[in-house]
Design a protein around this motif. Structure first.
Motif, PDB file in Angstrom:
ATOM      1  N   ASN A 263       0.872  -1.130  -0.055  1.00 48.21           N
ATOM      2  CA  ASN A 263       0.065   0.171  -0.050  1.00 48.21           C
ATOM      3  C   ASN A 263       0.974   1.309   0.019  1.00 48.21           C
ATOM      4  O   ASN A 263       1.666   1.327   0.968  1.00 48.21           O
ATOM      5  N   PRO A 264       0.926   1.940  -1.165  1.00 50.83           N
ATOM      6  CA  PRO A 264       1.911   3.087  -1.271  1.00 50.83           C
ATOM      7  C   PRO A 264       1.704   4.076  -0.039  1.00 50.83           C
ATOM      8  O   PRO A 264       2.696   4.703   0.139  1.00 50.83           O
ATOM      9  N   LEU A 265       0.558   4.257   0.431  1.00 48.75           N
ATOM     10  CA  LEU A 265       0.357   5.262   1.122  1.00 48.75           C
ATOM     11  C   LEU A 265       0.750   4.793   2.650  1.00 48.75           C
ATOM     12  O   LEU A 265       0.902   5.619   3.491  1.00 48.75           O
ATOM     13  N   LEU A 266       1.022   3.453   2.925  1.00 47.00           N
ATOM     14  CA  LEU A 266       1.651   3.121   4.179  1.00 47.00           C
ATOM     15  C   LEU A 266       2.975   2.850   4.276  1.00 47.00           C
ATOM     16  O   LEU A 266       3.635   2.735   5.288  1.00 47.00           O
ATOM     17  N   PHE A 267       3.507   2.951   3.014  1.00 47.93           N
ATOM     18  CA  PHE A 267       5.051   2.807   3.019  1.00 47.93           C
ATOM     19  C   PHE A 267       5.568   1.417   3.577  1.00 47.93           C
ATOM     20  O   PHE A 267       6.465   1.521   4.296  1.00 47.93           O
ATOM     21  N   LEU A 268       4.954   0.334   3.424  1.00 49.37           N
ATOM     22  CA  LEU A 268       5.430  -0.998   3.946  1.00 49.37           C
ATOM     23  C   LEU A 268       5.110  -1.937   3.107  1.00 49.37           C
ATOM     24  O   LEU A 268       4.401  -2.276   2.242  1.00 49.37           O
ATOM     25  N   LYS A 269       5.959  -3.112   3.565  1.00 49.74           N
ATOM     26  CA  LYS A 269       5.619  -4.532   2.762  1.00 49.74           C
ATOM     27  C   LYS A 269       5.562  -5.466   3.869  1.00 49.74           C
ATOM     28  O   LYS A 269       6.852  -5.600   4.770  1.00 49.74           O
TER      29      LYS A 269
ATOM     30  N   GLN B 144       7.996   7.784   7.076  1.00 48.82           N
ATOM     31  CA  GLN B 144       6.786   8.264   6.992  1.00 48.82           C
ATOM     32  C   GLN B 144       5.834   8.244   7.766  1.00 48.82           C
ATOM     33  O   GLN B 144       4.400   8.693   7.425  1.00 48.82           O
ATOM     34  N   HIS B 145       5.986   7.764   8.870  1.00 49.09           N
ATOM     35  CA  HIS B 145       4.813   7.151  10.065  1.00 49.09           C
ATOM     36  C   HIS B 145       5.054   8.525  11.109  1.00 49.09           C
ATOM     37  O   HIS B 145       4.465   8.155  12.175  1.00 49.09           O
ATOM     38  N   PHE B 146       5.810   9.454  11.067  1.00 49.95           N
ATOM     39  CA  PHE B 146       5.850  10.408  11.862  1.00 49.95           C
ATOM     40  C   PHE B 146       5.199  11.704  11.411  1.00 49.95           C
ATOM     41  O   PHE B 146       5.621  12.232  10.121  1.00 49.95           O
ATOM     42  N   ASP B 147       4.103  12.398  11.938  1.00 48.23           N
ATOM     43  CA  ASP B 147       3.655  13.533  11.680  1.00 48.23           C
ATOM     44  C   ASP B 147       3.945  14.828  12.469  1.00 48.23           C
ATOM     45  O   ASP B 147       5.044  14.392  13.174  1.00 48.23           O
ATOM     46  N   LEU B 148       3.449  15.799  12.182  1.00 50.67           N
ATOM     47  CA  LEU B 148       3.827  17.124  13.062  1.00 50.67           C
ATOM     48  C   LEU B 148       3.925  16.761  14.472  1.00 50.67           C
ATOM     49  O   LEU B 148       4.824  17.413  15.233  1.00 50.67           O
ATOM     50  N   GLY B 149       2.743  16.039  15.231  1.00 53.20           N
ATOM     51  CA  GLY B 149       2.584  15.823  16.413  1.00 53.20           C
ATOM     52  C   GLY B 149       3.969  14.833  17.022  1.00 53.20           C
ATOM     53  O   GLY B 149       3.880  15.014  18.046  1.00 53.20           O
ATOM     54  N   THR B 150       4.356  14.175  16.275  1.00 49.81           N
ATOM     55  CA  THR B 150       5.334  12.969  16.577  1.00 49.81           C
ATOM     56  C   THR B 150       6.596  13.170  16.305  1.00 49.81           C
ATOM     57  O   THR B 150       7.441  12.472  16.572  1.00 49.81           O
TER      58      THR B 150
ATOM     59  N   ASP C  50      -0.441  -8.448  14.296  1.00 54.23           N
ATOM     60  CA  ASP C  50      -1.644  -7.526  14.155  1.00 54.23           C
ATOM     61  C   ASP C  50      -1.455  -6.925  12.752  1.00 54.23           C
ATOM     62  O   ASP C  50      -2.205  -7.045  11.958  1.00 54.23           O
ATOM     63  N   ILE C  51      -0.424  -6.419  12.813  1.00 57.30           N
ATOM     64  CA  ILE C  51      -0.047  -5.561  11.261  1.00 57.30           C
ATOM     65  C   ILE C  51      -0.177  -6.538  10.185  1.00 57.30           C
ATOM     66  O   ILE C  51      -0.664  -6.382   9.113  1.00 57.30           O
TER      67      ILE C  51
ATOM     68  N   GLU D 192      -6.174   0.460   7.502  1.00 60.05           N
ATOM     69  CA  GLU D 192      -4.984   1.322   7.381  1.00 60.05           C
ATOM     70  C   GLU D 192      -4.962   2.067   8.678  1.00 60.05           C
ATOM     71  O   GLU D 192      -3.729   2.367   8.946  1.00 60.05           O
ATOM     72  N   LEU D 193      -6.023   2.314   9.393  1.00 53.85           N
ATOM     73  CA  LEU D 193      -6.021   2.948  10.763  1.00 53.85           C
ATOM     74  C   LEU D 193      -5.349   1.967  11.826  1.00 53.85           C
ATOM     75  O   LEU D 193      -4.591   2.310  12.561  1.00 53.85           O
ATOM     76  N   ALA D 194      -5.638   0.723  11.614  1.00 57.03           N
ATOM     77  CA  ALA D 194      -5.278  -0.356  12.525  1.00 57.03           C
ATOM     78  C   ALA D 194      -3.813  -0.506  12.297  1.00 57.03           C
ATOM     79  O   ALA D 194      -2.929  -0.709  13.515  1.00 57.03           O
ATOM     80  N   ILE D 195      -3.592  -0.529  10.923  1.00 59.35           N
ATOM     81  CA  ILE D 195      -1.850  -0.489  10.859  1.00 59.35           C
ATOM     82  C   ILE D 195      -1.126   0.481  11.351  1.00 59.35           C
ATOM     83  O   ILE D 195       0.049   0.354  12.125  1.00 59.35           O
ATOM     84  N   SER D 196      -1.704   1.661  11.034  1.00 59.19           N
ATOM     85  CA  SER D 196      -0.927   3.136  11.502  1.00 59.19           C
ATOM     86  C   SER D 196      -0.800   2.813  13.164  1.00 59.19           C
ATOM     87  O   SER D 196       0.130   3.447  13.633  1.00 59.19           O
ATOM     88  N   ALA D 197      -1.857   2.580  13.727  1.00 58.37           N
ATOM     89  CA  ALA D 197      -2.099   2.498  15.316  1.00 58.37           C
ATOM     90  C   ALA D 197      -0.901   1.548  15.751  1.00 58.37           C
ATOM     91  O   ALA D 197      -0.329   1.673  16.746  1.00 58.37           O
ATOM     92  N   ALA D 198      -0.637   0.301  15.041  1.00 56.66           N
ATOM     93  CA  ALA D 198      -0.112  -0.709  15.488  1.00 56.66           C
ATOM     94  C   ALA D 198       1.537  -0.129  15.294  1.00 56.66           C
ATOM     95  O   ALA D 198       2.267  -0.666  16.187  1.00 56.66           O
ATOM     96  N   ILE D 199       1.862   0.378  14.367  1.00 55.51           N
ATOM     97  CA  ILE D 199       3.132   0.876  14.169  1.00 55.51           C
ATOM     98  C   ILE D 199       3.540   1.745  15.328  1.00 55.51           C
ATOM     99  O   ILE D 199       4.576   1.694  15.640  1.00 55.51           O
TER     100      ILE D 199
END
Length: 311
Positions: free
Chosen positions: A20-26, A107-113, A150-151, A163-170
């Motif tokens: 999933n290109p938006l999750l940047f993972l395999k 890619q999994h760090f936003d402004l808050g993190t 889980d991911i 996608e939400l579940a994977i992002s939360a698990a990461i």
């Protein structure tokens, strides 16, 4: 085991195609039921810019990095940092089931993190040091194993909101590592400004074999010399010169693994024309000379006592 003495040092720069290109993972499962085991001949090295987590579900997996050889057993978790050369093999006759999880963590760090991105920097705190945490803290290892599974399961089911579940698990995986690590990472929890420095970091990657002048990078960012020097060290945790040398030595390690270039050719290829300086920098980063590094990587004899268990 003739393959034990294999001298193959070809290294492959693996291109990771994201599921999933938006999750940047395999993430995927590897299953090997055949009773054959041991090292293949040739036994190739590979690397990729993505961070890699390995999880063993069943059987035993042997893995070599430039620093260590490890045998992973069911329930074990291991992390490999960005662009770290490694190679694996099936270690015992029983079936092997493992999960391979490759991800671009940045890619999994936003402004808050973003203030915590520095805590997972390969430059100052190599991710492989977290393996001591997985080896020495059973509850943490078990929790990391569960999050990675889980991911994997979410990526397979692709249910609504996966996608939400994977992002939360990461993020929970990163939080688990951060809060349980015994190093003092709290001092690094500050705004890193990496986005502002990105053009400079990209410039270095593209010009490692050339002469890199600080003034050129300052012009690229439209910053004064003195401000850039101070700002770079504050953000990256090391001076600009040390960063360039770090990147050059990392590239040199990969070139030495191929076995195709002489040490002088490697030195020139990474932009260091003074051999004495190259030897000095290489030994500072690896505690051995380039020749010793090349010999160590070409020989598997030091693994014989461990690998004998796989016969």
């Amino acid at each position: 085991m003739d393959a034990l003495h294999s001298s193959s040092t070809e290294i492959v720069n693996e291109e990771v195609i994201y599921q999933n290109p938006l999750l940047f993972l395999k993430i995927w499962e590897i299953s090997i039921d055949a009773p054959t085991c041991g090292i293949h001949d040739p036994w190739y090295w590979h690397y990729h810019k993505q961070v890699e987590f390995l999880v063993v579900i069943e059987g035993r997996l042997g893995i070599q990095t430039k620093d260590n050889y490890t045998v992973m057993e069911p329930g074990d978790v291991m992390v490999l940092g960005s662009s770290q050369p490694h190679r694996t093999h099936k270690h015992s006759i029983e079936p092997l089931r493992q999960i391979v999880f490759q991800i671009d963590l940045t890619q999994h760090f936003d402004l808050g993190t973003m203030p915590y991105l520095h805590c997972f920097s390969e430059l100052t705190h190599p991710l492989e040091q977290f393996n001591e945490l997985f080896r020495g803290n059973e509850p943490v290892k078990h929790a990391a194993y569960g999050l990675i599974m889980d991911i994997y399961e979410e990526s397979q089911s692709r249910k609504l909101g996966y996608e939400l579940a994977i992002s939360a698990a990461i993020k929970n995986l990163l939080l688990l590592m951060l809060r349980n690590d015994n190093r003092d990472l709290s001092a690094l929890a500050e705004e890193t400004g990496l986005s502002r420095l990105r053009p400079a970091l990209d410039y270095v990657d593209l010009h490692l074999s050339d002469k890199i002048a600080v003034e050129d990078v300052c012009s690229l960012l439209n910053l004064s010399y003195h401000y850039f020097i101070k700002y770079f060290k504050k953000v990256m945790g090391m001076s600009f010169v040390d960063y360039v040398n770090y990147k050059r030595i990392k590239k040199a390690e990969r070139l030495l693994l191929t076995g195709d270039l002489s040490i002088m050719e490697v030195s020139f290829e990474v932009g260091i024309l003074n051999m004495a300086q190259f030897y000095k920098l290489f030994k500072r980063h690896n505690q051995c000379s380039p020749k010793e590094f090349k010999q160590r990587m070409r020989s598997q004899t030091s693994l014989a006592p461990v690998l004998a268990q796989a016969d």
